[in-house]
Scaffold this motif. Structure first.
Motif, PDB file in Angstrom:
ATOM      1  N   ILE A   1       0.847  -1.183   0.000  1.00  0.00           N
ATOM      2  CA  ILE A   1       0.000   0.000   0.000  1.00  0.00           C
ATOM      3  C   ILE A   1       0.884   1.234   0.000  1.00  0.00           C
ATOM      4  CG2 ILE A   1      -1.798   1.281   1.218  1.00  0.00           C
ATOM      5  CD1 ILE A   1      -2.692  -1.356   2.480  1.00  0.00           C
TER       6      ILE A   1
ATOM      7  N   LEU B   1      -4.717  -0.138   9.958  1.00  0.00           N
ATOM      8  CA  LEU B   1      -4.090  -1.287   9.318  1.00  0.00           C
ATOM      9  C   LEU B   1      -3.742  -2.379  10.330  1.00  0.00           C
ATOM     10  CD1 LEU B   1      -1.937   0.615   6.717  1.00  0.00           C
ATOM     11  CD2 LEU B   1      -4.101  -0.558   6.353  1.00  0.00           C
ATOM     12  N   TYR B   2      -3.433  -1.985  11.539  1.00  0.00           N
ATOM     13  CA  TYR B   2      -3.161  -2.954  12.597  1.00  0.00           C
ATOM     14  C   TYR B   2      -4.403  -3.807  12.868  1.00  0.00           C
ATOM     15  CZ  TYR B   2      -1.541  -4.841  17.054  1.00  0.00           C
ATOM     16  OH  TYR B   2      -1.168  -5.691  18.063  1.00  0.00           O
TER      17      TYR B   2
ATOM     18  N   LEU C   1      -6.703  -4.507  10.715  1.00  0.00           N
ATOM     19  CA  LEU C   1      -6.975  -5.341   9.552  1.00  0.00           C
ATOM     20  C   LEU C   1      -5.927  -6.434   9.333  1.00  0.00           C
ATOM     21  CD1 LEU C   1      -8.000  -2.555   7.026  1.00  0.00           C
ATOM     22  CD2 LEU C   1      -9.519  -4.163   8.178  1.00  0.00           C
ATOM     23  N   ARG C   2      -4.861  -6.429  10.095  1.00  0.00           N
ATOM     24  CA  ARG C   2      -3.747  -7.340   9.864  1.00  0.00           C
ATOM     25  C   ARG C   2      -4.101  -8.808   9.986  1.00  0.00           C
ATOM     26  NH1 ARG C   2      -3.791  -6.808  14.979  1.00  0.00           N
ATOM     27  NH2 ARG C   2      -2.733  -8.162  16.448  1.00  0.00           N
TER      28      ARG C   2
ATOM     29  N   SER D   1      -1.323  -9.309   5.476  1.00  0.00           N
ATOM     30  CA  SER D   1      -0.227  -8.466   5.955  1.00  0.00           C
ATOM     31  C   SER D   1      -0.007  -7.344   4.941  1.00  0.00           C
ATOM     32  CB  SER D   1       1.046  -9.292   6.146  1.00  0.00           C
ATOM     33  OG  SER D   1       1.404  -9.926   4.945  1.00  0.00           O
ATOM     34  N   PHE D   2       0.632  -6.293   5.395  1.00  0.00           N
ATOM     35  CA  PHE D   2       0.818  -5.109   4.578  1.00  0.00           C
ATOM     36  C   PHE D   2       2.278  -4.703   4.545  1.00  0.00           C
ATOM     37  CE2 PHE D   2      -3.360  -4.744   6.600  1.00  0.00           C
ATOM     38  CZ  PHE D   2      -4.173  -4.680   5.473  1.00  0.00           C
TER      39      PHE D   2
ATOM     40  N   LEU E   1       3.958  -1.135   3.712  1.00  0.00           N
ATOM     41  CA  LEU E   1       3.509   0.247   3.545  1.00  0.00           C
ATOM     42  C   LEU E   1       4.655   1.153   3.138  1.00  0.00           C
ATOM     43  CD1 LEU E   1       1.565   0.564   6.916  1.00  0.00           C
ATOM     44  CD2 LEU E   1       0.661  -0.177   4.725  1.00  0.00           C
TER      45      LEU E   1
ATOM     46  N   ILE F   1     -10.495   4.052   5.072  1.00  0.00           N
ATOM     47  CA  ILE F   1      -9.377   3.127   4.830  1.00  0.00           C
ATOM     48  C   ILE F   1      -9.843   1.679   4.978  1.00  0.00           C
ATOM     49  CG2 ILE F   1      -7.161   2.302   5.739  1.00  0.00           C
ATOM     50  CD1 ILE F   1      -6.708   4.752   4.201  1.00  0.00           C
ATOM     51  N   SER F   2     -10.564   1.387   6.050  1.00  0.00           N
ATOM     52  CA  SER F   2     -11.040   0.016   6.278  1.00  0.00           C
ATOM     53  C   SER F   2     -11.847  -0.489   5.093  1.00  0.00           C
ATOM     54  CB  SER F   2     -11.901  -0.057   7.535  1.00  0.00           C
ATOM     55  OG  SER F   2     -11.146   0.247   8.668  1.00  0.00           O
TER      56      SER F   2
ATOM     57  N   VAL G   1      -9.492  -0.994   1.882  1.00  0.00           N
ATOM     58  CA  VAL G   1      -8.568  -2.118   1.993  1.00  0.00           C
ATOM     59  C   VAL G   1      -9.326  -3.442   1.975  1.00  0.00           C
ATOM     60  CG1 VAL G   1      -6.866  -3.244   3.491  1.00  0.00           C
ATOM     61  CG2 VAL G   1      -6.744  -0.776   3.100  1.00  0.00           C
TER      62      VAL G   1
END
Length: 176
Positions: free
Chosen positions: A74, A95-96, A98-99, A103-104, A106, A168-169, A172
């Motif tokens: 991302i 993002l944490y 959604l982990r 995985s991301f 960034l 964002i949620s 993603v």
């Protein structure tokens, strides 16, 4: 530690090979302290996540083999210099949460004359354009042309009636 069965730990030779540089150059990066190493007995290894961070920092493409599982890259492009207070922490918190689904990897950049280079070398799966108006050089069609593929590009402006966490949620989760 599973050194050779996965890409989690790489020998210096393999790390240099996947980075498309000579072993001598890779060893110079280590000597300069640019990449941390792990030594076990007489062998030296590099953690793949440390190598990925180095490659991102120096605009070197990340080989697919270094991306663990279904990691999503991302890219956040800030279109103006001044951000609302606490904004970066809010991104990380979202993002944490959604982990657990993926995985991301960034990267955060400010739009400038090197933006196209970063887009090309980072090769993101998702791009967020944050706070500001895009100039004519940075449009969805120019991003598509740079990458030669369709990549979801989302814009967020502070004046929207949606909070950033929700925005964002939602974006993603559509991609995972």
């Amino acid at each position: 530690m599973p050194y050779h069965s996965t890409w989690e730990y790489l020998t210096i030779k393999k790390a240099a090979l996947v980075s498309c540089v000579s072993e001598q150059r890779f060893k110079r990066w280590i000597d300069k302290g640019l990449i941390p190493v792990i030594t076990k007995e007489e062998d030296t290894f590099v953690r793949s996540r440390d190598l990925v961070q180095h490659l991102i920092q120096h605009n070197i493409p990340i080989p697919d083999g270094l991306l663990q599982g279904n990691a999503k890259k991302i890219l956040f492009i800030f279109l103006q210099r001044i951000m609302p207070e606490g904004f970066s922490a809010e991104i990380i918190q979202v993002l944490y949460k959604l982990r657990s689904k993926t995985s991301f990897i960034l990267d955060f950049i400010e739009e400038d004359s090197c933006t196209s280079l970063k887009i090309m070398t980072f090769n993101p799966d998702i791009i967020f354009l944050l706070f500001g108006q895009c100039n004519e050089c940075l449009t969805k069609s120019s991003i598509k042309a740079t990458l030669m593929k369709d990549v979801p590009v989302y814009s967020f402006h502070g004046d929207r009636n949606i909070d950033f966490t929700t925005f964002i949620s939602n974006c993603v989760q559509r991609q995972i």
